[in-house]
Design an enzyme around this catalytic site. Structure first.
Site, PDB file in Angstrom:
ATOM      1  N   LYS A 182     -27.420  21.697 -28.022  1.00  0.00           N
ATOM      2  CA  LYS A 182     -27.732  20.687 -27.262  1.00  0.00           C
ATOM      3  C   LYS A 182     -27.837  19.235 -27.906  1.00  0.00           C
ATOM      4  O   LYS A 182     -27.735  19.251 -28.939  1.00  0.00           O
ATOM      5  CB  LYS A 182     -29.018  21.246 -26.390  1.00  0.00           C
TER       6      LYS A 182
HETATM    7  C1  LIG Z   1     -28.389  26.286 -22.970  1.00  0.00           C
HETATM    8  C2  LIG Z   1     -28.612  26.495 -21.194  1.00  0.00           C
HETATM    9  C3  LIG Z   1     -29.721  27.108 -20.853  1.00  0.00           C
HETATM   10  C4  LIG Z   1     -30.535  28.044 -21.623  1.00  0.00           C
HETATM   11  O1  LIG Z   1     -31.058  27.322 -22.853  1.00  0.00           O
HETATM   12  P1  LIG Z   1     -31.664  28.294 -24.118  1.00  0.00           P
HETATM   13  O2  LIG Z   1     -32.328  27.322 -24.957  1.00  0.00           O
HETATM   14  O3  LIG Z   1     -30.341  28.867 -24.527  1.00  0.00           O
HETATM   15  O4  LIG Z   1     -32.535  29.507 -23.552  1.00  0.00           O
HETATM   16  C5  LIG Z   1     -29.698  27.233 -19.498  1.00  0.00           C
HETATM   17  N1  LIG Z   1     -28.952  26.637 -18.545  1.00  0.00           N
HETATM   18  C6  LIG Z   1     -28.102  25.798 -19.157  1.00  0.00           C
HETATM   19  C7  LIG Z   1     -27.106  25.068 -18.261  1.00  0.00           C
HETATM   20  C8  LIG Z   1     -27.850  25.786 -20.474  1.00  0.00           C
HETATM   21  O5  LIG Z   1     -26.734  24.882 -20.959  1.00  0.00           O
END
Ligand SMILES: *Cc1c(COP(=O)(O)O)cnc(C)c1O
Length: 371
Positions: A182
Site C-alpha cells: 500500500k
Molecule cells: C489490502 C486490501 C485489504 C486488506 O488489507 P490487509 O492489510 O492486507 O488486511 C482490503 N481491501 C482492499 C481493497 C485491499 O486492497
C-alpha cells in the site's frame, strides 16, 4: 537491466534507525509508538478518532461489528476487490450482496448499489480501487436517505481525497491498510477511522480480547474480542512513512501522468480515469484487449524484466462465493475487467524512464498480437 517489480515499499534510513531504537527500548508491542501513530493518523483525518490495527482486514472486521452487522444482514459491495472485502462479510455471518462496477471507474456503480438496497440491507461497503474514491457526496446522500451505515474500504486510498477533503476526514467508518504494497506501510497493519468518540471504547475492546479496565480487579471482559493490536515496531515504520505521504503521492501522480503521455492508445487497452485531483494513484491498471490472454502478457513482460500484477479476479467466481449462489454472467463488467486487468509498475522510487520502458515493452508485446 534490473528487474522492475510492480511495486516496492520505500523505507528510508531514518525509519530503519528508528525501528532499531524501538527494538532496543525493551517495549516492542503496542505502546507509545502506536499512540503516536494514531495521533498522527487522526490529524490527517480531520481530528476524527483513529485506532491502529494489525491489518486492513481487521479494520473491516471491526468496522462491520461496530456497524452492527451480523447474522441475517446484507452488506452491499463490489465484486472487483481484494477478497478480504467480501470475506469479512461472510465471517460476520452476513450475506454479501454484490453489484456490478462502473466500467469507467472500476468502482461500485452507485446507481446499481442504490437499486440493490432491500429490507435486510444493513451497510454499504464501497471499495476505492487503485485509490480512486467513489462520489462520496452521492454515497452519503444514499446512505442517509436509506438510513444505512457505511464502511469505506479505503485500504488502497490512504492519501486520496474527495473534492479537497482527505479520505477518512469525513463520513462513517473508514478502513485503511498499511500492507507492504500500500502507499504507506507498516509491513502489515491497518487503521480504522471512527465516526464518534463513543466508538473508541468498543473498538478498543474488539481490538484486544474484549478486555476493559472497568471490572472489580481492574479488568473485565464482556465481548469476545479478537487479537488485532499493532506492534510498536510496526507503528514506528508507519511514523517514518507518514511525513513522506505528500511526496509519495506527488511522485505517483507524476508517474501516472507519464503513463498517460507514453502509453500507446492504439493498442486497444482500457486506461484508468485521468483523475489527478482525488486519486492517490495506488496502482496504474490497464484492461487488456479481450483477444490477448493476460497470462501470456504477464509472461512476456516478465521476460522483458517487468513485473505485472493482477488486482483482481472477480470475487463472486471463487468457489466459496459460487457455493453461496453466485454465478458467471451476473456482473459482466467486473467479470470482463477481472479477466483482463493488469497492474503496471508504479511506486515512488521509479523514474519516468522506467515508465517509458514499461510502455515500450507493452507496445511491443501487444502490437505483435495484431500481426
Ligand atoms: C489490502 C486490501 C485489504 C486488506 O488489507 P490487509 O492489510 O492486507 O488486511 C482490503 N481491501 C482492499 C481493497 C485491499 O486492497
Amino acid at each position: 537491466m534490473s528487474f522492475l517489480p510492480f511495486t516496492r515499499p520505500a523505507i528510508d534510513e531514518e525509519t530503519i534507525t528508528g525501528v532499531a531504537e524501538v527494538l532496543r527500548s525493551g517495549w516492542i508491542t503496542s505502546g507509545p509508538q502506536v499512540k503516536a501513530f494514531e495521533a498522527a493518523l487522526s490529524k490527517l483525518c480531520g481530528g476524527r478518532p483513529v485506532r491502529a490495527l494489525n491489518s486492513g482486514t481487521a479494520a473491516l472486521e471491526i468496522g462491520l461489528e461496530l456497524a452492527g452487522v451480523g447474522a441475517g444482514d446484507e452488506v452491499i459491495t463490489t465484486p472487483l476487490s481484494w477478497v478480504a472485502t467480501a470475506n469479512v462479510i461472510v465471517q460476520a455471518g452476513a450475506r454479501p450482496v454484490f453489484v456490478d462496477v462502473d466500467p469507467a471507474t472500476r468502482n461500485i456503480d452507485l446507481a446499481k448499489m442504490e437499486a440493490a438496497i432491500g429490507p435486510r440491507t444493513k451497510a454499504l461497503l464501497p471499495v476505492y480501487l487503485a485509490g480512486l474514491p467513489v462520489d462520496l457526496d452521492r454515497l452519503y446522500s444514499i446512505a442517509a436517505s436509506r438510513k444505512l451505515r457505511v464502511l469505506e474500504d479505503a485500504a488502497q486510498a490512504f492519501g486520496s481525497s474527495w473534492r479537497g477533503t482527505a479520505i477518512g476526514a469525513r463520513g462513517d467508518l473508514v478502513a485503511f491498510s498499511f500492507h507492504a504494497n500500500k502507499n504507506i506501510t507498516t509491513a502489515e497493519g491497518g487503521a480504522i477511522v471512527l465516526p464518534s468518540e463513543s466508538d473508541v471504547a468498543p473498538c478498543e475492546k474488539l481490538r484486544l480480547q474484549g478486555v476493559t479496565r472497568s471490572g472489580e480487579d481492574g479488568m473485565e471482559v464482556d465481548v469476545a474480542g479478537g487479537k488485532f493490536n499493532l506492534t510498536d515496531v510496526a507503528a514506528r515504520i508507519g511514523l517514518g512513512q507518514l511525513p513522506r505521504l505528500a511526496e509519495f503521492t506527488a511522485k505517483r501522480r507524476a508517474l501516472a501522468r507519464r503513463y498517460f503521455a507514453r502509453f500507446d492508445r492504439s493498442l486497444g487497452c482500457g486506461l484508468p480515469p485521468e483523475d489527478f485531483e482525488n486519486s492517490n494513484w495506488h496502482m496504474f491498471q490497464v484492461v487488456l484487449p479481450e483477444r490477448f490472454p493476460r497470462a501470456q502478457f504477464i509472461a512476456r513482460m516478465r521476460e522483458a524484466g517487468i513485473g505485472v500484477g493482477v488486482h483482481y479476479p472477480a470475487i463472486h467466481l471463487f468457489a466459496l462465493y459460487r457455493r453461496l449462489g453466485f454465478r458467471e454472467g451476473q456482473f459482466p463488467n467486473a467479470e470482463r475487467i477481472g479477466r483482463a486487468i493488469a497492474t503496471l509498475p508504479l511506486f515512488p522510487a521509479m523514474e519516468s524512464a522506467d515508465v517509458d520502458r514499461v510502455c515500450d515493452a507493452a507496445a511491443k508485446i501487444l502490437s505483435k498480437a495484431h500481426a
